[in-house]
Design an enzyme around this catalytic site. Sequence first.
Site, PDB file in Angstrom:
ATOM      1  N   HIS A  13       0.803  -1.230   0.000  1.00  0.00           N
ATOM      2  CA  HIS A  13       0.000   0.000   0.000  1.00  0.00           C
ATOM      3  C   HIS A  13       0.831   1.273   0.000  1.00  0.00           C
ATOM      4  O   HIS A  13       0.279   2.370  -0.022  1.00  0.00           O
ATOM      5  CB  HIS A  13      -0.954   0.028   1.197  1.00  0.00           C
TER       6      HIS A  13
HETATM    7  C1  UD1 Z   1      -2.296   5.699   5.660  1.00  0.00           C
HETATM    8  C2  UD1 Z   1      -0.983   6.263   6.188  1.00  0.00           C
HETATM    9  C3  UD1 Z   1       0.107   5.231   6.035  1.00  0.00           C
HETATM   10  C4  UD1 Z   1      -0.283   3.927   6.680  1.00  0.00           C
HETATM   11  C5  UD1 Z   1      -1.625   3.450   6.154  1.00  0.00           C
HETATM   12  C6  UD1 Z   1      -2.070   2.239   6.937  1.00  0.00           C
HETATM   13  C7  UD1 Z   1      -0.776   8.701   5.889  1.00  0.00           C
HETATM   14  C8  UD1 Z   1      -0.057   9.771   5.159  1.00  0.00           C
HETATM   15  N1  UD1 Z   1      -0.582   7.453   5.435  1.00  0.00           N
HETATM   16  O1  UD1 Z   1      -2.122   5.480   4.266  1.00  0.00           O
HETATM   17  O2  UD1 Z   1       1.295   5.711   6.669  1.00  0.00           O
HETATM   18  O3  UD1 Z   1       0.701   2.967   6.402  1.00  0.00           O
HETATM   19  O4  UD1 Z   1      -2.606   4.491   6.338  1.00  0.00           O
HETATM   20  O5  UD1 Z   1      -3.011   1.484   6.301  1.00  0.00           O
HETATM   21  O6  UD1 Z   1      -1.466   8.977   6.839  1.00  0.00           O
HETATM   22  N2  UD1 Z   1      -9.535   4.422   1.557  1.00  0.00           N
HETATM   23  C9  UD1 Z   1     -10.679   3.665   1.519  1.00  0.00           C
HETATM   24  N3  UD1 Z   1     -11.247   3.303   2.706  1.00  0.00           N
HETATM   25  C10 UD1 Z   1     -10.760   3.642   3.915  1.00  0.00           C
HETATM   26  C11 UD1 Z   1      -9.585   4.409   3.947  1.00  0.00           C
HETATM   27  C12 UD1 Z   1      -8.978   4.789   2.763  1.00  0.00           C
HETATM   28  O7  UD1 Z   1     -11.180   3.337   0.445  1.00  0.00           O
HETATM   29  O8  UD1 Z   1     -11.331   3.259   4.954  1.00  0.00           O
HETATM   30  C13 UD1 Z   1      -8.881   4.800   0.286  1.00  0.00           C
HETATM   31  C14 UD1 Z   1      -9.265   6.193  -0.210  1.00  0.00           C
HETATM   32  O9  UD1 Z   1      -9.361   6.150  -1.591  1.00  0.00           O
HETATM   33  C15 UD1 Z   1      -8.046   7.024   0.166  1.00  0.00           C
HETATM   34  C16 UD1 Z   1      -6.899   6.023   0.072  1.00  0.00           C
HETATM   35  O10 UD1 Z   1      -7.464   4.790   0.469  1.00  0.00           O
HETATM   36  O11 UD1 Z   1      -7.875   8.139  -0.667  1.00  0.00           O
HETATM   37  C17 UD1 Z   1      -5.730   6.354   0.973  1.00  0.00           C
HETATM   38  O12 UD1 Z   1      -6.150   6.531   2.329  1.00  0.00           O
HETATM   39  P1  UD1 Z   1      -5.305   7.469   3.328  1.00  0.00           P
HETATM   40  O13 UD1 Z   1      -5.823   7.339   4.700  1.00  0.00           O
HETATM   41  O14 UD1 Z   1      -5.212   8.850   2.792  1.00  0.00           O
HETATM   42  O15 UD1 Z   1      -3.846   6.875   3.246  1.00  0.00           O
HETATM   43  P2  UD1 Z   1      -3.366   5.360   3.313  1.00  0.00           P
HETATM   44  O16 UD1 Z   1      -2.812   4.997   1.983  1.00  0.00           O
HETATM   45  O17 UD1 Z   1      -4.443   4.518   3.888  1.00  0.00           O
HETATM   46  N1  UDP Z   2      -3.643  -5.758   9.002  1.00  0.00           N
HETATM   47  C1  UDP Z   2      -4.857  -6.431   9.066  1.00  0.00           C
HETATM   48  N2  UDP Z   2      -5.476  -6.801   7.905  1.00  0.00           N
HETATM   49  C2  UDP Z   2      -4.930  -6.597   6.675  1.00  0.00           C
HETATM   50  C3  UDP Z   2      -3.676  -5.921   6.627  1.00  0.00           C
HETATM   51  C4  UDP Z   2      -3.074  -5.509   7.797  1.00  0.00           C
HETATM   52  O1  UDP Z   2      -5.364  -6.681  10.148  1.00  0.00           O
HETATM   53  O2  UDP Z   2      -5.540  -6.980   5.671  1.00  0.00           O
HETATM   54  C5  UDP Z   2      -3.032  -5.296  10.268  1.00  0.00           C
HETATM   55  C6  UDP Z   2      -1.650  -5.861  10.570  1.00  0.00           C
HETATM   56  O3  UDP Z   2      -1.598  -6.134  11.946  1.00  0.00           O
HETATM   57  C7  UDP Z   2      -0.732  -4.702  10.245  1.00  0.00           C
HETATM   58  C8  UDP Z   2      -1.586  -3.511  10.630  1.00  0.00           C
HETATM   59  O4  UDP Z   2      -2.899  -3.889  10.221  1.00  0.00           O
HETATM   60  O5  UDP Z   2       0.457  -4.700  10.982  1.00  0.00           O
HETATM   61  C9  UDP Z   2      -1.153  -2.210  10.021  1.00  0.00           C
HETATM   62  O6  UDP Z   2      -1.355  -2.260   8.686  1.00  0.00           O
HETATM   63  P1  UDP Z   2      -0.773  -1.399   7.518  1.00  0.00           P
HETATM   64  O7  UDP Z   2       0.149  -2.274   6.770  1.00  0.00           O
HETATM   65  O8  UDP Z   2      -1.968  -0.876   6.811  1.00  0.00           O
HETATM   66  O9  UDP Z   2      -0.019  -0.129   8.126  1.00  0.00           O
HETATM   67  P2  UDP Z   2       1.517   0.241   8.360  1.00  0.00           P
HETATM   68  O10 UDP Z   2       2.005  -0.603   9.470  1.00  0.00           O
HETATM   69  O11 UDP Z   2       2.264   0.034   7.079  1.00  0.00           O
HETATM   70  O12 UDP Z   2       1.478   1.695   8.700  1.00  0.00           O
END
Ligand code: UD1
Ligand code: UDP
Length: 362
Positions: A205
């Site tokens: 991601h």
């Molecule tokens: C965010 C964090 C990242 C973390 C990740 C964990 C920032 C800058 N990034 O990235 O460090 O590793 O969360 O998972 O804060 N979306 C959905 N449903 C949701 C949430 C998001 O569809 O419930 C989609 C939306 O299109 C959105 C995109 O995911 O624009 C990105 O979501 P966002 O929270 O902005 O950043 P992440 O990539 O999730």
């Molecule tokens: N995780 C989960 N389901 C998934 C992917 C991740 O429960 O499908 C959990 C897992 O414990 C992981 C945590 O969510 O360590 C954080 O996930 P993510 O990789 O989104 O965030 P990051 O640690 O990169 O910020």
Amino acid sequence: MNGRILHVVGTRPNFVKAAPVVAALRTAGCDQVLVHTGQHYDERMSDIFFRQLSLPEPDTDLGVGSGSHARQTADLLVALEGELTARDPALVMVYGDVNSTLAAALVAAKLGIPLAHVEAGLRSFDMAMPEEVNRRLVDQLAELLFATSPEAVGHLAREGVDPARVHLVGNPMIDTLLTHLNHFDPDAARAAHGLPERYGVVTLHRPANVDDPEAAGAAARALTEAARLLDLVVPLHPRGRAALGAAGLDGAPGVHVVDPLGYVEFMSLVRGAAAVITDSGGVQEETTVLGVPCLTLRTTTERPVTVTHGTNRLVGPDELVPALRKVLDGGQPAPDEGPPLWDGRAGARIAAEVTRWLDHHA
Ligand code: UD1
Ligand code: UDP
């Protein structure tokens, strides 16, 4: 003890890290408020974690949602300012390095409310990562800094942070893992996904891997090739769905793309996996403790302890298949000893420091 603690969480990794801290502070009898920013909002990115990790219902969900970095951060700032002003906490606690973390830290600083940062001091030294910007700024603003590794303590010292504010406490994400370990059922999870006995788990991601179509194409090609060695189940974060789908990952032989999974099902699959391929921060740590070989599709890691004391290796897309072959041949054994203090007691250590701090300051 006086003083209200206000926790700000907003994303999937925040929930996993906050759960043991909230539980330990509850045991210590603290007055706590839990604010969900709503940065993650899908049932499978949010609600399911509250249920499975026994996190209390948030006292408020600010419903901020998605947007560009500027729009999302701006919305977070405005919503959090109102919330923190109304709740009047003695201490704000933030987790990790996401935009919700930075916004809460900035608002707390502007309102003159002391801040505690859980997972302080991690550094990738890659300022192109939004998380690196967030964590560096948050650490400058925090009064209490809780570190998961000795390297993190060293980074903070070199940046001039007063050592009296820094506490090496272990890793709350690993508290959560150890608390739920007995609920992980690899055989049931494998059967539910129609996987053979030997399989791998993939999560991707990071913007560097999934936002740019060229990078997404390279990752998808490497994974398609890897799936000739090992069936791969890919619980795909919404961020990567379109780009990796367009790059042909979905439908490739041996590749099982599924929606994001709840914590217990996900960790069940990870526990039973022959290998994990990821760009997640948390997954690098979880595989280290479970002893599952982890290949991280990145050029840097802010968690080098997972390489020196764990199962993690950094690989580029071109190196993935040979690295996976080596893992499957047993050529990447886990070290004898894991990272120091990753023992399931981080939440209790944080609670002890926080209550001591409140006794002196609130
Ligand atoms: C965010 C964090 C990242 C973390 C990740 C964990 C920032 C800058 N990034 O990235 O460090 O590793 O969360 O998972 O804060 N979306 C959905 N449903 C949701 C949430 C998001 O569809 O419930 C989609 C939306 O299109 C959105 C995109 O995911 O624009 C990105 O979501 P966002 O929270 O902005 O950043 P992440 O990539 O999730
Ligand atoms: N995780 C989960 N389901 C998934 C992917 C991740 O429960 O499908 C959990 C897992 O414990 C992981 C945590 O969510 O360590 C954080 O996930 P993510 O990789 O989104 O965030 P990051 O640690 O990169 O910020």
